[in-house]
Design a protein around this motif. Structure first.
Motif, PDB file in Angstrom:
ATOM      1  N   UNK A 285       0.800  -1.226   0.000  1.00 31.55           N
ATOM      2  CA  UNK A 285       0.000   0.000   0.000  1.00 31.55           C
ATOM      3  C   UNK A 285       0.832   1.275   0.000  1.00 31.55           C
ATOM      4  N   UNK A 286       2.090   1.209   0.425  1.00 28.54           N
ATOM      5  CA  UNK A 286       2.906   2.419   0.522  1.00 28.54           C
ATOM      6  C   UNK A 286       3.481   2.903  -0.798  1.00 28.54           C
ATOM      7  N   UNK A 287       3.301   2.157  -1.876  1.00 28.04           N
ATOM      8  CA  UNK A 287       3.860   2.548  -3.172  1.00 28.04           C
ATOM      9  C   UNK A 287       3.124   3.778  -3.705  1.00 28.04           C
ATOM     10  N   UNK A 288       3.865   4.715  -4.263  1.00 28.75           N
ATOM     11  CA  UNK A 288       3.308   5.977  -4.748  1.00 28.75           C
ATOM     12  C   UNK A 288       2.914   5.853  -6.223  1.00 28.75           C
ATOM     13  N   UNK A 289       1.642   5.538  -6.484  1.00 28.77           N
ATOM     14  CA  UNK A 289       1.161   5.363  -7.857  1.00 28.77           C
ATOM     15  C   UNK A 289       1.120   6.672  -8.640  1.00 28.77           C
ATOM     16  N   UNK A 290       0.841   7.781  -7.966  1.00 31.10           N
ATOM     17  CA  UNK A 290       0.782   9.065  -8.675  1.00 31.10           C
ATOM     18  C   UNK A 290       2.155   9.452  -9.206  1.00 31.10           C
ATOM     19  N   UNK A 291       3.179   9.322  -8.367  1.00 33.84           N
ATOM     20  CA  UNK A 291       4.541   9.626  -8.810  1.00 33.84           C
ATOM     21  C   UNK A 291       4.995   8.620  -9.857  1.00 33.84           C
ATOM     22  N   UNK A 292       4.620   7.356  -9.692  1.00 33.79           N
ATOM     23  CA  UNK A 292       4.988   6.332 -10.671  1.00 33.79           C
ATOM     24  C   UNK A 292       4.381   6.659 -12.028  1.00 33.79           C
ATOM     25  N   UNK A 293       3.125   7.052 -12.054  1.00 33.47           N
ATOM     26  CA  UNK A 293       2.470   7.413 -13.310  1.00 33.47           C
ATOM     27  C   UNK A 293       3.193   8.581 -13.973  1.00 33.47           C
ATOM     28  N   UNK A 294       3.548   9.576 -13.198  1.00 34.77           N
ATOM     29  CA  UNK A 294       4.255  10.748 -13.743  1.00 34.77           C
ATOM     30  C   UNK A 294       5.601  10.340 -14.336  1.00 34.77           C
ATOM     31  N   UNK A 295       6.354   9.560 -13.600  1.00 35.19           N
ATOM     32  CA  UNK A 295       7.675   9.137 -14.096  1.00 35.19           C
ATOM     33  C   UNK A 295       7.569   8.236 -15.318  1.00 35.19           C
ATOM     34  N   UNK A 296       6.643   7.302 -15.296  1.00 37.43           N
ATOM     35  CA  UNK A 296       6.516   6.352 -16.403  1.00 37.43           C
ATOM     36  C   UNK A 296       6.010   7.013 -17.678  1.00 37.43           C
ATOM     37  N   UNK A 297       5.309   8.125 -17.556  1.00 37.42           N
ATOM     38  CA  UNK A 297       4.811   8.822 -18.741  1.00 37.42           C
ATOM     39  C   UNK A 297       5.959   9.403 -19.569  1.00 37.42           C
ATOM     40  N   UNK A 298       7.158   9.465 -18.978  1.00 39.95           N
ATOM     41  CA  UNK A 298       8.308  10.056 -19.665  1.00 39.95           C
ATOM     42  C   UNK A 298       9.349   9.022 -20.100  1.00 39.95           C
ATOM     43  N   UNK A 299       9.003   7.738 -20.009  1.00 35.49           N
ATOM     44  CA  UNK A 299       9.937   6.684 -20.414  1.00 35.49           C
ATOM     45  C   UNK A 299       9.871   6.511 -21.924  1.00 35.49           C
ATOM     46  N   UNK A 300      11.029   6.599 -22.566  1.00 35.05           N
ATOM     47  CA  UNK A 300      11.101   6.422 -24.014  1.00 35.05           C
ATOM     48  C   UNK A 300      10.653   5.006 -24.374  1.00 35.05           C
ATOM     49  N   UNK A 301       9.755   4.882 -25.342  1.00 28.27           N
ATOM     50  CA  UNK A 301       9.247   3.582 -25.772  1.00 28.27           C
ATOM     51  C   UNK A 301       7.838   3.307 -25.275  1.00 28.27           C
ATOM     52  N   UNK A 302       7.360   4.094 -24.316  1.00 25.42           N
ATOM     53  CA  UNK A 302       5.992   3.947 -23.818  1.00 25.42           C
ATOM     54  C   UNK A 302       5.110   4.883 -24.632  1.00 25.42           C
ATOM     55  N   UNK A 303       4.166   4.314 -25.376  1.00 32.70           N
ATOM     56  CA  UNK A 303       3.293   5.113 -26.242  1.00 32.70           C
ATOM     57  C   UNK A 303       2.132   5.714 -25.464  1.00 32.70           C
ATOM     58  N   UNK A 304       1.619   4.990 -24.478  1.00 30.08           N
ATOM     59  CA  UNK A 304       0.478   5.465 -23.687  1.00 30.08           C
ATOM     60  C   UNK A 304       0.454   4.714 -22.372  1.00 30.08           C
ATOM     61  N   UNK A 305      -0.184   5.329 -21.388  1.00 29.97           N
ATOM     62  CA  UNK A 305      -0.365   4.637 -20.115  1.00 29.97           C
ATOM     63  C   UNK A 305      -1.702   5.005 -19.528  1.00 29.97           C
TER      64      UNK A 305
END
Length: 148
Positions: free
Chosen positions: A56-76
């Motif tokens: 439960x302690x994992x930060x999904x909001x920050x994860x979403x923000x960071x993953x949106x900037x990973x090269x090769x990810x078209x959409x999330x």
């Protein structure tokens, strides 16, 4: 209700014999971007990467923000995991979307059934889910061209 992040791949899926090495590099980059945000399970299946928090302690909001900037990810997109049962899916959809649908005027349901053994096909899932959501949110109207 367990919330996850779904990542759709870009041009990596077009690679030929070396596609696996591109996918492994992408998975490594994703795991590296999640460092410091909690423990996550990262797995790939059918050109989709599933990022699931392990506690439960994992930060999904920050994860979403960071993953949106990973090269090769078209959409999330954020999603929730639900058992493969039509009634459970409908209840979870209404609960999960309560906030966004309460402020919307129009909506559209899109589904992509990955398990071909599921009793409903994709258009049937859309119809059943749309009908259920209309019963739960009577102020909504269906607009398949430009939904809110």
């Amino acid at each position: 209700m367990k919330e996850i992040i779904l990542l759709k791949l870009g041009e990596v899926v077009l690679k030929g014999l070396n596609r696996h090495s591109f996918e492994e590099t992408l998975l490594r980059n994703i795991r590296r971007r999640l460092d410091g945000l909690g423990a996550f399970d990262v797995r790939e299946r059918q050109s989709t990467i599933y990022v699931s928090p392990l506690h439960d302690g994992a930060d999904l909001f920050a994860a979403q923000e960071r993953l949106s900037k990973v090269f090769g990810v078209a959409a999330l997109s954020r999603a929730c995991e639900v058992e493969k049962d039509v009634d459970a899916i409908l209840r979870a959809a209404a609960d999960y979307l309560r906030g966004p649908l309460s402020g919307a005027r129009t909506f559209k349901v899109e589904s992509k059934r990955s398990d071909k053994k599921f009793p409903l096909n994709s258009p049937q899932i859309c119809n059943v889910a749309g009908e259920y959501l209309l019963s739960q949110f009577p102020h909504l109207k269906v607009d398949v061209n430009r939904p809110d």
